[in-house]
Design an enzyme around this catalytic site. Structure first.
Site, mmCIF file in Angstrom:
data_model
loop_
_atom_site.group_PDB
_atom_site.id
_atom_site.type_symbol
_atom_site.label_atom_id
_atom_site.label_comp_id
_atom_site.label_asym_id
_atom_site.label_seq_id
_atom_site.Cartn_x
_atom_site.Cartn_y
_atom_site.Cartn_z
ATOM 1 N N LYS A 107 0.824 -1.221 0.000
ATOM 2 C CA LYS A 107 0.000 0.000 0.000
ATOM 3 C C LYS A 107 0.851 1.261 0.000
ATOM 4 C CE LYS A 107 -4.252 -1.936 1.908
ATOM 5 N NZ LYS A 107 -3.911 -3.359 2.168
HETATM 6 C C1 LIG Z 1 -4.583 -4.483 1.592
HETATM 7 C C2 LIG Z 1 -3.831 -5.775 1.532
HETATM 8 C C3 LIG Z 1 -4.185 -6.803 0.622
HETATM 9 C C4 LIG Z 1 -5.402 -6.719 -0.271
HETATM 10 O O1 LIG Z 1 -5.232 -5.821 -1.333
HETATM 11 P P1 LIG Z 1 -6.481 -5.336 -2.207
HETATM 12 O O2 LIG Z 1 -5.957 -4.339 -3.155
HETATM 13 O O3 LIG Z 1 -7.458 -4.744 -1.221
HETATM 14 O O4 LIG Z 1 -7.063 -6.544 -2.867
HETATM 15 C C5 LIG Z 1 -3.376 -7.930 0.554
HETATM 16 N N1 LIG Z 1 -2.298 -8.067 1.359
HETATM 17 C C6 LIG Z 1 -1.942 -7.109 2.243
HETATM 18 C C7 LIG Z 1 -0.761 -7.346 3.094
HETATM 19 C C8 LIG Z 1 -2.683 -5.926 2.367
HETATM 20 O O5 LIG Z 1 -2.319 -4.994 3.259
#
Ligand SMILES: *Cc1c(COP(=O)(O)O)cnc(C)c1O
Length: 431
Positions: A107
């Site tokens: 993210k």
């Molecule tokens: C947010 C997150 C996901 C999921 O990602 P999306 O884009 O919401 O599908 C997967 N793994 C981790 C570690 C995350 O923080």
């Protein structure tokens, strides 16, 4: 460049409005009206180019009608301050490590791009934007660290008291400056409901410029296509096709992979891998899309019962659900299966976090039936972020990376809040 709402293709706005609004007024998601296609000649040069150089080309193709060359360079340089190595785990199986950023989860890419772009778009305005974020952990830390110290933007994070791990909490509650953390006496769903109500409240929106920085925002969603281009360029050149397996929750990450495919990147197949919150795999296997209350698992960042980016998957395939189902396969795994995968891959010398392990399982199952492929699974978080689960599964002690350990020394600063919207509204009005 225009963006349309998935609920009404006739409603179109420019980049600034799509980014500052976050969600369309009709609750639809914004989508680029036209998707630029990169030439094969350009794609053939990517293996010799750096991540940043690839970034200038891809972000340039997407945003050059709305932003200057200097702005595009500045955005890419601010976003890609860390690498995303492609690591070989087994024959034909690669891990794309997306956890080398400041908060150790993928993210960071979207959050850094989003914060920089918002500050650029607000530069000439004397208004302050307030970014409201409800978090169950990872989103709060990535957004807070992305926006820390950014002029003209204030971030307000709502998190459920006692429901977020200490390490995750420290990553946003200790920062200060333009980051405020509200500790809500309730659960994550309360936080999300209060934030949603704030966006819909006419009185608040007259007084304040409110926006969101979760993956529904195009500024967080679209730049995620960058690392698909990069990873593909680093795969060995042979006659095998490429599959990408994405551990998914709100489905923003995989939707960005499909955006890369639509821009001309020849990814032959996507695997959408989830834990037992299997709304989308059920749909892909022929069922209906039916939101459900979320179930707690060890891959908790994917405990999502109503995946918010689902309309984007359909929109990317021109609402042709047969095409979507032929290009993307869905699968889901229990916590037991996830732990077993972490153990077997550890025996081969590689440590996965529970989210990456779900992606690995999806890739392996797909490749067992499709031997003419090589594949990449996205490792979305550093194993240290889910330390207790990983240490228990693998019977070892992890050393935390220095930048993660550093957060533990910070002092937590929060304001307490009940789970009633009126109380939150009064707080916002007092700003
Ligand atoms: C947010 C997150 C996901 C999921 O990602 P999306 O884009 O919401 O599908 C997967 N793994 C981790 C570690 C995350 O923080």
């Amino acid at each position: 460049m225009k963006f349309y709402s998935t609920n009404n293709p006739g409603h179109q706005v420019d980049l600034a409005e799509a980014v500052i609004k976050g969600l369309a007024p009709d609750q639809g998601l914004y989508m680029p009206e036209e998707i630029p296609v990169l030439s094969k000649e350009l794609l053939d040069k990517f293996p010799e180019m750096t991540f940043q150089e690839i970034g200038y080309e891809v972000i340039g193709a997407l945003f050059s009608t709305a932003l200057s060359q200097e702005q595009i360079k500045e955005l890419v340089d601010h976003t890609l301050t860390f690498d995303a190595p492609l690591v070989k785990v087994e024959e034909d199986v690669y891990s794309l490590e997306l956890f080398h950023g400041p908060t150790l989860a993928f993210k960071d890419f979207g959050a850094r791009f989003c914060s920089k772009l918002m500050s650029m778009l607000m530069e000439k305005s004397d208004r302050k934007v307030r970014v409201l974020v409800a978090t169950s952990g990872d989103t709060g830390s990535a957004v807070a660290n992305g926006f820390l110290g950014v002029d003209g933007v204030e971030v307000i994070i709502l998190f459920p008291k006692g429901k977020v791990s200490e390490l995750q909490e420290k990553q946003f509650t200790t920062l200060g400056q333009n980051i405020t953390s509200l500790e809500v006496d309730g659960v994550f769903d309360d936080c999300q409901r209060m934030v949603k109500e704030a966006f819909l409240d006419v009185e608040l929106n007259k007084k304040l410029l409110l926006t969101s920085a979760n993956s529904i925002n195009v500024a967080r969603w679209m730049p995620q296509c960058l690392y698909y281009f990069y990873a593909f360029s680093r795969l060995p050149k042979n006659d095998k096709k490429a599959a990408f397996a994405v551990p998914s929750g709100n489905f923003g990450n995989i939707a960005a992979g499909i955006l890369a495919q639509k821009m001309g990147l020849p990814i032959a197949h996507f695997v959408a891998a989830t834990n037992v919150n299997k709304i989308v795999p059920d749909y892909l296997q022929g069922g209906l899309f039916a939101a459900k209350p979320s179930i707690a698992t060890i891959s908790n960042s994917m405990d999502v019962g109503n995946p918010s980016n689902f309309p984007r998957l359909l929109a990317l395939y021109d609402n042709d659900d047969q095409e979507l189902k032929s290009q993307v396969s869905g699968c889901f795994y229990s916590d037991e299966e996830t732990v077993k995968a972490m153990q077997s891959v550890k025996d081969k010398g590689y440590t996965m976090d529970p989210h990456g392990a779900v992606g690995y399982l999806g890739l392996k199952d797909f490749m067992a039936k499709n031997p003419d492929y090589q594949g990449v699974f996205l490792e979305t978080a550093h194993p240290g972020k889910f330390r207790e689960t990983v240490e228990k599964a693998l019977d070892l002690t992890l050393t935390l990376p220095e930048r993660l350990a550093a957060f533990m020394d910070g002092k937590k600063k929060v304001e307490a809040l009940g789970n009633d919207f009126e109380e939150f509204k009064a707080y916002l009005k007092s700003l």
